[in-house]
Enzyme design. Sequence first.
Site, PDB file in Angstrom:
ATOM      1  N   ASP A  17       0.856  -1.173   0.000  1.00 49.53           N
ATOM      2  CA  ASP A  17       0.000   0.000   0.000  1.00 49.53           C
ATOM      3  C   ASP A  17       0.894   1.226   0.000  1.00 49.53           C
ATOM      4  OD1 ASP A  17      -2.399   1.381  -0.125  1.00 49.53           O
ATOM      5  OD2 ASP A  17      -2.702   1.387   2.038  1.00 49.53           O
ATOM      6  N   ASP A  58      -4.146  -2.587  -3.391  1.00 52.79           N
ATOM      7  CA  ASP A  58      -5.452  -1.928  -3.530  1.00 52.79           C
ATOM      8  C   ASP A  58      -5.404  -0.826  -4.581  1.00 52.79           C
ATOM      9  OD1 ASP A  58      -4.118   0.162  -2.275  1.00 52.79           O
ATOM     10  OD2 ASP A  58      -5.372   0.171  -0.489  1.00 52.79           O
ATOM     11  N   HIS A  65      -9.122  -0.408   2.607  1.00 52.35           N
ATOM     12  CA  HIS A  65      -9.894   0.010   3.783  1.00 52.35           C
ATOM     13  C   HIS A  65     -11.162  -0.818   3.951  1.00 52.35           C
ATOM     14  CE1 HIS A  65      -7.097   3.337   3.952  1.00 52.35           C
ATOM     15  NE2 HIS A  65      -7.369   3.564   2.672  1.00 52.35           N
ATOM     16  N   ASP A  84      -1.211  -0.122   5.055  1.00 52.45           N
ATOM     17  CA  ASP A  84      -1.681   1.259   5.137  1.00 52.45           C
ATOM     18  C   ASP A  84      -1.111   1.941   6.382  1.00 52.45           C
ATOM     19  OD1 ASP A  84      -3.539   3.484   4.294  1.00 52.45           O
ATOM     20  OD2 ASP A  84      -4.355   3.045   6.284  1.00 52.45           O
TER      21      ASP A  84
END
Length: 157
Positions: free
Chosen positions: A9, A70, A120, A130
């Site tokens: 991430d 992501d 998320h 993250d």
Amino acid sequence: MSQIEIFTDGGSSGNPGPGGYGAILRSGQYYKELSGGYRKTTNNRMELMAVIKALEALKKAGQHITIYSDSKYVIDAIEKRWLQGWIAKGFAGKKNQDLWMRYVELSRLHHIRLIWVKGHAGHPENERCDRLAVAAYGQKDLLIDAVFETESSRASL
């Protein structure tokens, strides 16, 4: 031959702004976390940097790797073959050529499969990456993303 999982991430506070990346490498009992922060960069650069730094951490070529990200920017550029088109056109009008070319060189060393994960959304490794990225750009003495800062200062002239 072992299977290596890489989770990544990246993000930035502002776009551009301070940014960071986080990555997890996992294979059997092996587990390693990587992170780094830059004083001025973009979200897309950090998403791609996470993948690059994870691949650079591998010691042997020819690995079978699954990368979870992501970032639609990263996944789609590779899976939908946009990257090949950007290369063929000399990256005309496209950003992050320096990082994409680093990725291309690293990708030639391994057998890579990419999987997009929703950010998320409770994916444990993505959430950890993250947190690593945010913590990295929250540090003092951030690294300088020299290519980005040079290109962005030229663009503003």
